[in-house]
Design a protein around this motif. Structure first.
Motif, mmCIF file in Angstrom:
data_model
loop_
_atom_site.group_PDB
_atom_site.id
_atom_site.type_symbol
_atom_site.label_atom_id
_atom_site.label_comp_id
_atom_site.label_asym_id
_atom_site.label_seq_id
_atom_site.Cartn_x
_atom_site.Cartn_y
_atom_site.Cartn_z
ATOM 1 N N UNK A 15 20.992 29.775 56.923
ATOM 2 C CA UNK A 15 21.139 28.781 57.983
ATOM 3 C C UNK A 15 22.611 28.478 58.245
ATOM 4 N N UNK A 16 23.383 28.315 57.173
ATOM 5 C CA UNK A 16 24.811 28.033 57.343
ATOM 6 C C UNK A 16 25.553 29.222 57.928
ATOM 7 N N UNK A 66 28.245 36.369 52.894
ATOM 8 C CA UNK A 66 27.326 35.279 53.234
ATOM 9 C C UNK A 66 27.559 34.052 52.363
ATOM 10 N N UNK A 67 27.802 34.278 51.074
ATOM 11 C CA UNK A 67 27.939 33.146 50.152
ATOM 12 C C UNK A 67 29.238 32.377 50.410
ATOM 13 N N UNK A 68 30.347 33.092 50.560
ATOM 14 C CA UNK A 68 31.627 32.397 50.757
ATOM 15 C C UNK A 68 31.653 31.687 52.114
ATOM 16 N N UNK A 69 31.075 32.303 53.120
ATOM 17 C CA UNK A 69 31.067 31.691 54.455
ATOM 18 C C UNK A 69 30.190 30.444 54.462
ATOM 19 N N UNK A 70 28.991 30.562 53.886
ATOM 20 C CA UNK A 70 28.091 29.399 53.839
ATOM 21 C C UNK A 70 28.708 28.275 53.020
ATOM 22 N N UNK A 71 29.337 28.613 51.899
ATOM 23 C CA UNK A 71 29.891 27.568 51.044
ATOM 24 C C UNK A 71 31.053 26.864 51.749
ATOM 25 N N UNK A 72 31.816 27.596 52.541
ATOM 26 C CA UNK A 72 32.922 26.990 53.297
ATOM 27 C C UNK A 72 32.376 26.060 54.373
ATOM 28 N N UNK A 73 31.314 26.501 55.032
ATOM 29 C CA UNK A 73 30.694 25.660 56.060
ATOM 30 C C UNK A 73 30.161 24.354 55.446
ATOM 31 N N UNK A 74 29.563 24.472 54.265
ATOM 32 C CA UNK A 74 29.033 23.297 53.558
ATOM 33 C C UNK A 74 30.163 22.356 53.143
ATOM 34 N N UNK A 75 31.230 22.934 52.634
ATOM 35 C CA UNK A 75 32.392 22.148 52.199
ATOM 36 C C UNK A 75 32.909 21.296 53.357
ATOM 37 N N UNK A 76 33.037 21.917 54.511
ATOM 38 C CA UNK A 76 33.592 21.207 55.668
ATOM 39 C C UNK A 76 32.631 20.109 56.131
ATOM 40 N N UNK A 111 26.507 15.736 47.234
ATOM 41 C CA UNK A 111 27.077 17.022 47.668
ATOM 42 C C UNK A 111 26.303 17.655 48.827
ATOM 43 N N UNK A 112 25.166 17.075 49.188
ATOM 44 C CA UNK A 112 24.378 17.626 50.292
ATOM 45 C C UNK A 112 23.929 19.049 49.995
ATOM 46 N N UNK A 113 23.965 19.904 51.022
ATOM 47 C CA UNK A 113 23.527 21.293 50.856
ATOM 48 C C UNK A 113 24.311 22.028 49.773
ATOM 49 N N UNK A 114 25.535 21.593 49.520
ATOM 50 C CA UNK A 114 26.389 22.291 48.556
ATOM 51 C C UNK A 114 25.820 22.258 47.137
ATOM 52 N N UNK A 115 24.862 21.360 46.913
ATOM 53 C CA UNK A 115 24.178 21.336 45.602
ATOM 54 C C UNK A 115 23.635 22.700 45.220
ATOM 55 N N UNK A 116 23.149 23.426 46.231
ATOM 56 C CA UNK A 116 22.474 24.692 45.938
ATOM 57 C C UNK A 116 23.458 25.752 45.433
ATOM 58 N N UNK A 121 26.536 29.535 39.882
ATOM 59 C CA UNK A 121 27.483 29.168 38.827
ATOM 60 C C UNK A 121 27.493 30.166 37.672
ATOM 61 N N UNK A 122 26.344 30.768 37.417
ATOM 62 C CA UNK A 122 26.292 31.694 36.287
ATOM 63 C C UNK A 122 26.250 33.149 36.714
ATOM 64 N N UNK A 123 26.683 33.404 37.939
ATOM 65 C CA UNK A 123 26.758 34.791 38.409
ATOM 66 C C UNK A 123 28.228 35.159 38.555
ATOM 67 N N UNK A 124 28.771 35.878 37.567
ATOM 68 C CA UNK A 124 30.213 36.171 37.586
ATOM 69 C C UNK A 124 30.681 36.831 38.888
ATOM 70 N N UNK A 125 29.831 37.648 39.487
ATOM 71 C CA UNK A 125 30.239 38.345 40.702
ATOM 72 C C UNK A 125 30.204 37.428 41.924
ATOM 73 N N UNK A 126 29.519 36.310 41.816
ATOM 74 C CA UNK A 126 29.312 35.449 42.978
ATOM 75 C C UNK A 126 30.047 34.118 42.920
ATOM 76 N N UNK A 127 30.391 33.689 41.704
ATOM 77 C CA UNK A 127 30.953 32.336 41.586
ATOM 78 C C UNK A 127 32.282 32.230 42.340
ATOM 79 N N UNK A 128 33.047 33.307 42.385
ATOM 80 C CA UNK A 128 34.319 33.257 43.117
ATOM 81 C C UNK A 128 34.090 33.099 44.613
ATOM 82 N N UNK A 129 33.004 33.698 45.108
ATOM 83 C CA UNK A 129 32.644 33.556 46.524
ATOM 84 C C UNK A 129 32.276 32.102 46.814
ATOM 85 N N UNK A 130 31.499 31.529 45.905
ATOM 86 C CA UNK A 130 30.968 30.178 46.117
ATOM 87 C C UNK A 130 32.041 29.106 45.998
ATOM 88 N N UNK A 131 33.121 29.388 45.262
ATOM 89 C CA UNK A 131 34.136 28.353 45.018
ATOM 90 C C UNK A 131 35.443 28.578 45.776
#
Ligand code: ZN
Length: 142
Positions: A15-16, A66-76, A111-116, A121-131
Motif C-alpha cells: 500500500x505504501x 519495496x521495503x526501503x521505499x515503504x519505510x521512508x513513506x511511513x517515516x514521513x 509508530x502507526x504503520x511503522x510498527x510492522x 528486525x531479524x532479517x540481516x538482509x532487510x534491516x538496512x532497507x527498513x532503517x
C-alpha cells in the motif's frame, strides 16, 4: 509468524509503495540527507522543512526496494507536523523496537504503520532497507 501475518505485512508494504504520496520535490526544504544502502542498492534522499522547532513538511526522492521505499513513506507520515522533540522520540522508539528492546503497547502504537517494520528486525538482509531513512532522519533531527 503465521501466513496471515505475512500477508498483512506485505499488504501494508504494498500500500505504501503504491501511493508513495511522500515522494516528491520539496522546494523549501531546509535539511536533506542522502541515504545509501549498497547491499541492496537503495538510494533515497530525505528532505525536511524545519521551522520554529517543527517538522513542517518532509518528502523523499530517489529509488529503493519495496521495503526501503515503504519505510521512508511511513517515516514521513509519522514525523510530518510533529515538533522536532516529538519526532526524535518517535525515532528513539523505532530504533528500540528494531533492536528488540521491550516497548509499551502505547509506544508501539504511536509508530502507526511503522510498527510492522519490526518484522524485518531479524532479517540481516532487510534491516538496512527498513532503517535507512530513519538513520537519515536521526542525522537531520539530532
Ligand atoms: Zn532495500
Amino acid at each position: 509468524m503465521t501466513m496471515e501475518m505475512d500477508q498483512l505485512y506485505s499488504d501494508i508494504i504494498l500500500e505504501h509503495n503504491q501511493t508513495q504520496e511522500n515522494k516528491h520535490e520539496l522546494a523549501d526544504a531546509t535539511l536533506s540527507e542522502h541515504g545509501h544502502n549498497p547491499s541492496c542498492g537503495d538510494d533515497l534522499t530525505l528532505l525536511i522543512k524545519q521551522k520554529d522547532g517543527i517538522v513542517e513538511d518532509a518528502s523523499f526522492l530517489g529509488t529503493g526496494c519495496a521495503v526501503s521505499t515503504a519505510s521512508t513513506n511511513m517515516l514521513i507520515d509519522l514525523i510530518k507536523g510533529k515538533t522536532v522533540k516529538e519526532a526524535q522520540h518517535c525515532l528513539e522508539v523505532f530504533f528500540n523496537m528494531m533492536a528488540g528492546k521491550p516497548q509499551s503497547e502505547e509506544e508501539l502504537e504511536s509508530l502507526g504503520d511503522a510498527q510492522i517494520l519490526s518484522y524485518f528486525a531479524e532479517m540481516p538482509a532487510r534491516i538496512k532497507c527498513a532503517t535507512l531513512s530513519w538513520h537519515s532522519a536521526q542525522v537531520l533531527l539530532k
